[in-house]
Scaffold this motif. Structure first.
Motif, PDB file in Angstrom:
ATOM      1  N   PHE A  42       0.598  -0.824   0.133  1.00 11.63           N
ATOM      2  CA  PHE A  42      -0.054  -0.156  -0.145  1.00 11.63           C
ATOM      3  C   PHE A  42       0.913   1.360  -0.111  1.00 11.63           C
ATOM      4  N   GLN A  43       0.451   2.482  -0.815  1.00  7.35           N
ATOM      5  CA  GLN A  43       1.295   3.070  -1.252  1.00  7.35           C
ATOM      6  C   GLN A  43       1.450   4.141   0.305  1.00  7.35           C
ATOM      7  N   SER A  44       0.174   3.838   1.306  1.00  8.67           N
ATOM      8  CA  SER A  44       0.444   5.274   2.272  1.00  8.67           C
ATOM      9  C   SER A  44       2.001   4.569   3.348  1.00  8.67           C
ATOM     10  N   ILE A  45       2.080   2.952   3.353  1.00  9.78           N
ATOM     11  CA  ILE A  45       2.984   2.608   4.572  1.00  9.78           C
ATOM     12  C   ILE A  45       3.602   1.969   3.531  1.00  9.78           C
ATOM     13  N   LYS A  46       4.451   2.282   2.197  1.00 10.48           N
ATOM     14  CA  LYS A  46       5.224   2.667   1.376  1.00 10.48           C
ATOM     15  C   LYS A  46       5.531   4.276   2.206  1.00 10.48           C
ATOM     16  N   ASN A  47       5.116   4.512   2.250  1.00  7.98           N
ATOM     17  CA  ASN A  47       5.738   6.089   2.024  1.00  7.98           C
ATOM     18  C   ASN A  47       6.306   6.645   3.267  1.00  7.98           C
ATOM     19  N   MET A  48       5.817   6.217   4.625  1.00  5.54           N
ATOM     20  CA  MET A  48       5.654   6.114   5.990  1.00  5.54           C
ATOM     21  C   MET A  48       7.623   4.961   5.460  1.00  5.54           C
ATOM     22  N   LEU A  49       7.143   4.473   5.125  1.00  4.31           N
ATOM     23  CA  LEU A  49       8.716   3.941   5.324  1.00  4.31           C
ATOM     24  C   LEU A  49      10.204   4.607   4.620  1.00  4.31           C
ATOM     25  N   ALA A  50       9.362   4.917   3.584  1.00  4.91           N
ATOM     26  CA  ALA A  50      10.725   5.714   2.512  1.00  4.91           C
ATOM     27  C   ALA A  50      10.432   6.629   3.899  1.00  4.91           C
ATOM     28  N   ASP A  51      10.085   7.229   4.310  1.00  2.00           N
ATOM     29  CA  ASP A  51      10.076   8.902   5.379  1.00  2.00           C
ATOM     30  C   ASP A  51      10.873   8.424   6.349  1.00  2.00           C
TER      31      ASP A  51
END
Ligand SMILES: Cc1cc2nc3c(=O)[nH]c(=O)nc-3n(C[C@H](O)[C@H](O)[C@H](O)COP(=O)(O)OP(=O)(O)OC[C@H]3O[C@@H](n4cnc5c(N)ncnc54)[C@H](O)[C@@H]3O)c2cc1C
Length: 385
Positions: free
Chosen positions: A282-291
């Motif tokens: 899920f993109q929102s989980i990926k965003n958190m991992l990237a941040d």
């Protein structure tokens, strides 16, 4: 520019990583539940020299650079904050006054005991009425013959309950206070009038205690003024120098915990399936991992640079140390929050370590100078430049 970590520092870091994986990780939950580190583990830490990381080799320590000490703390903090706390006072606030300002006789007497872990050191500055405003300490020291007599109460003292030697800050001249009226004393647990008070109940950092220390007509020999008679009235300056390094090492501890939270979050996101897919898709989980990863990367460069700078200059890096503490600890707080979010309800359960990291990290923004005090220091240094 050479960003390579020197070979000798990589070796000690690898040793600590193995200790973490083989001996500390398996007992981390037990330590949390029992609020106690087993003596056998403390003994292993002694044998590896961890109590003397930053104490010069001439006094039995490993004599590591600031960068080396930070790298060790990054590794230790990946498991549980209490293990770093156990060795941190001997390497930091409980010994640095002696290393920087102690007389030769004081160094010979105390540093080898602290470096070996035979004795535990602590730093007794904070009082119920004097926290951020450390110059407001009320503990007094009055000269009587060849002794100083200390009266007062310290609180929140890390390792206060197990310390054999406390560096105690007391008022010797009420008018002068921070400008020549506060003196640091080396006070042994065995001195008459030295008492351990209440062990405080905390939000986290179980396995590591803070306590009150009470001085009731505590008699301290004149030769136990830190740095000798010429240092009477210069204790506040000594305290500030000691805290400078502590701010870097707390940054390192926050960084290590954040790194572990990223690793736990990556693992969880890959294996937790919802809507028929791992949540990592899920993109929102990926965003958190990237941040999380981006913040950790920024914090690591900053910490390593400031530690390297301190080692190059051989003196305090006041502004950079405060910047590192402010940024790394807030970064770790944001990372911990995202880690809990990625774990969903499991992030709130004691079964998973993220819940503990979330609580434990909160302290890093408070002790050895709150966020607000770090900002005051940074701004003061900027305006001086
Ligand atoms: C677990 C733990 C371990 C500790 N270990 C030790 C130790 O080993 N030795 C030791 O001496 N101390 C230790 N401390 C004490 C710690 O350093 C203090 O708690 C810290 O410096 C803050 O002081 P305070 O708690 O009195 O808060 P206060 O100073 O009362 O601050 C309360 C709030 O007011 C803000 N504030 C205060 N002054 C200003 C200002 N001028 N401008 C803007 N905001 C301000 C603070 O930032 C904070 O948000 C420990 C504390 C804890 C919780």
């Amino acid at each position: 520019m050479d960003f390579e970590i020197p070979e000798n520092l990589r070796m000690i870091t690898d040793t600590v990583r193995r200790l973490v994986q083989r001996e500390l990780e398996p007992i981390s939950r037990q330590v949390e539940e029992q609020d106690h580190i087993p003596e056998s583990v403390v003994q292993t830490m002694r044998e590896l020299g961890l109590f003397g990381l930053s104490i010069p080799e001439a006094y039995g320590g490993l004599g590591l650079s600031t960068l080396g000490e930070c790298l060790v703390y990054e590794e230790l903090a990946k498991v549980n904050a209490c293990f770093r706390n156990r060795i941190a006072t001997n390497n930091g606030i409980g010994s640095q006054g002696l290393v920087l300002d102690g007389t030769e006789q004081q160094k010979q007497r105390y540093l080898p005991r602290l470096a070996s872990g035979q004795w535990i050191g602590c730093f007794a500055l904070s009082e119920p009425g004097a926290g951020s405003d450390a110059a407001g300490v009320q503990t007094t020291a009055v000269m009587e013959g060849d002794h100083w007599v200390l009266n007062g109460r310290k609180h929140f003292i890390t390792n206060g309950d197990i310390a054999d030697l406390a560096t105690v800050f007391a008022v010797t001249d009420r008018q002068k206070r921070a400008k020549g009226g506060i003196t640091a004393f080396l006070v042994e647990r065995s001195f008459a009038g030295y008492q351990v008070g209440t062990i405080e109940k905390k939000m986290g950092h179980r396995g590591s205690h803070t306590s009150e220390l009470i001085f009731d007509n505590c008699r301290v020999p004149a030769e136990n003024v830190l740095g000798g008679p010429s240092m009477v009235g210069r204790g506040f300056q000594s305290a500030m120098k000691t805290l400078d390094k502590g701010r870097l090492t707390i940054g390192a501890a926050a960084l290590g915990a954040a790194q572990r939270l990223l690793e736990l979050s990556l693992d969880y996101a890959k294996q937790r399936v919802q809507f028929g897919r791992p949540i990592a898709e899920f993109q929102s989980i990926k965003n958190m991992l990237a941040d999380m990863a981006t913040e950790i990367y920024a914090a690591r460069q900053m910490l390593h640079h400031a530690a390297w700078l301190r080692d190059q200059k051989g003196t305090a890096v006041i502004k950079e140390a405060s910047m590192v503490k402010l940024f790394c600890t807030n970064m770790a707080g944001r990372v911990a929050d995202m880690a809990v979010q990625i774990h969903g309800g499991m992030g709130y359960m004691q079964e998973y370590p993220v819940e503990r990291f979330y609580r434990d990290l909160r302290l890093t923004r408070i002790y050895e100078g709150t966020d607000e005090i770090q900002r005051l220091v940074i701004a003061r240094e900027l305006l001086k430049e």
